[in-house]
Design an enzyme around this catalytic site. Structure first.
Site, PDB file in Angstrom:
ATOM      1  N   CYS A   1       0.833  -1.208   0.000  1.00 41.98           N
ATOM      2  CA  CYS A   1       0.000   0.000   0.000  1.00 41.98           C
ATOM      3  C   CYS A   1       0.869   1.260   0.000  1.00 41.98           C
ATOM      4  CB  CYS A   1      -0.922  -0.005   1.224  1.00 41.98           C
ATOM      5  SG  CYS A   1      -1.953   1.466   1.334  1.00 41.98           S
TER       6      CYS A   1
ATOM      7  N   CYS B   1      -0.446   4.121   2.213  1.00 40.96           N
ATOM      8  CA  CYS B   1      -0.230   3.940   3.656  1.00 40.96           C
ATOM      9  C   CYS B   1       1.240   4.132   4.022  1.00 40.96           C
ATOM     10  CB  CYS B   1      -0.627   2.532   4.103  1.00 40.96           C
ATOM     11  SG  CYS B   1      -2.085   1.861   3.311  1.00 40.96           S
ATOM     12  N   ASP B   2       2.149   3.587   3.225  1.00 45.38           N
ATOM     13  CA  ASP B   2       3.556   3.481   3.641  1.00 45.38           C
ATOM     14  C   ASP B   2       4.535   4.339   2.837  1.00 45.38           C
ATOM     15  OD1 ASP B   2       2.722   1.587   5.485  1.00 45.38           O
ATOM     16  OD2 ASP B   2       2.971  -0.071   4.080  1.00 45.38           O
TER      17      ASP B   2
END
Ligand code: FAD
Ligand code: NAP
Length: 312
Positions: free
Chosen positions: A135, A138-139
């Site tokens: 992701c 997200c990261d």
């Protein structure tokens, strides 16, 4: 065990489930949308959506929130829970097991979507969360100013590589062919970005550790067989999706690849069990097609419940 009774239970509150919720509630059904994560499904982890008609550009989390609020305002109830299995009861209703509680419903719409497929190469499991991610939204920020690789050549890989290029010093797209599968508009955008470099005809052999985290990727050319090492701080794997159907595996409604087989009315072969969105056996997996499926599934479920109620 706590038991809640509804006309219709929708499993999954992504765009398919949320739209089914809007249509079912507006038709007057008592409807539960059961979700184990954040409402919005994969949209929550998508930076920008540019192909949902009416919105030239909207962030995934914003569209998620708009759909969720819309569904709730129409009266569809949000039930937090992880569905373990679905059973068809002798009286024709359906029991949905959420572990600590049970939902019983006259009809069910399965809208559970898909999950990112792993590459299944050495080092992937061990270094997940230590340089390997599924992701970018997200990261991605963890890799600001650093070098990363994106594995895959579809819409997800190219779209997320474009996103990462805005944060990272360098983004390699490692693809097993010499042509991308992604939409042309995304391809053209990626090719025009200076810090995106294509690594064609190449597969990942393994992810290698350095100082407790990902240090490099061992790659192999499918043309020459040459093995190389790509030094990166992060790797984002986007090599396709698998349907989430474990909770209905006992019902015999999936095809050989695990997708739920539906007809154009979103009916499975089991009366009272419908499916919508990415989890179904279809060609185009998009937000707009998921909402389309959700609307049809809700309408068919409504007709099924009306007919069943009238005749019983
Ligand atoms: P999902 O969005 O996957 O939602 C399914 C929901 O079901 C999830 O919230 C999940 O938590 C829930 N669930 C699963 N199992 C259970 C269970 N057992 N119990 C309870 N809840 C459960 N499409 C576009 O149109 N435009 C884009 O720009 C775009 N970008 C994308 C970017 C990426 C990186 C990815 C991966 C996809 C993108 N897509 C895009 C595709 C789009 O996100 C999907 O087609 C769409 O979200 C599918 O909707 P869905 O409701 O069928 O499933
Ligand atoms: P996908 O379309 O299935 O693409 C997967 C990619 O990974 C392909 O390029 C494939 O290569 C490659 N791949 C598969 N297995 C591999 C392996 N073992 N090793 C190396 N490479 C491998 O998956 P996706 O990109 O996640 O997209 C999923 C769905 O979501 C699609 O329907 C897509 O349209 C949709 N989506 C839409 C958008 C958007 O509209 N903006 C954005 C993201 C996703 P080959 O090409 O050689 O098969």
């Amino acid at each position: 065990m706590e038991k809640q009774i509804y006309d219709l239970a929708i499993i999954g509150a992504g765009p398919a489930g949320l739209t089914a919720g809007v249509y079912a509630a507006r038709a007057g059904l008592n409807v539960a949308m059961i979700e184990r994560g954040a409402p919005g499904g994969q949209m929550v982890n998508t930076g920008e959506i540019e192909n949902y008609t009416g919105f030239e550009m909207i962030s995934g989390p914003e569209l998620s929130m708009k759909m969720f609020e819309h569904a709730q305002k129409t009266g569809a109830k949000y039930v937090y829970g992880d569905v373990q299995d679905v059973t068809v009861l002798e009286n024709g209703t359906h029991s949905i097991n959420l572990g600590q509680k049970e939902v019983e419903a006259k009809a069910v719409i399965v809208a559970t979507g898909t999950v990112h497929r792993p590459l299944n190469v050495p080092g992937e499991k061990e270094l997940s969360g230590r340089g390997i991610s599924f992701c970018a939204i997200c990261d991605g920020a963890f890799f600001k100013g650093r070098k990363v690789a994106v594995i895959g050549g579809g819409d997800s890989a190219v779209e997320e590589a474009i996103y990462l290029a805005g944060l990272c010093e360098k983004v390699y797209i490692v693809h097993r062919r010499d042509e991308l599968r992604a939409q042309k508009i995304l391809q053209n955008r990626a090719f025009a970005i200076d810090n995106i470099e294509m690594v064609w005809d190449t597969v990942v052999e393994s992810f290698e550790e350095a100082s407790g985290k990902l240090g490099s990727i061992k790659t192999k050319s499918v043309k020459t067989g040459d093995v190389s090492s790509l030094e990166v701080d992060g790797a984002f794997i986007y090599v396709g999706l698998d349907p989430i159907t474990n909770m209905v595996k006992g019902l015999g409604i999936t095809d050989a690849r695990g997708y739920i087989e539906v007809n154009p009315h979103m009916e499975t072969k089991l009366p009272g069990v419908f499916a919508a969105g990415d989890v179904t056996n279809k060609e185009l997996r998009q937000v707009v097609t998921a909402t389309n499926d959700g609307a049809i599934a809700a309408q068919t479920a409504y007709k099924y419940i009306e007919t069943t109620l009238k005749s019983s």
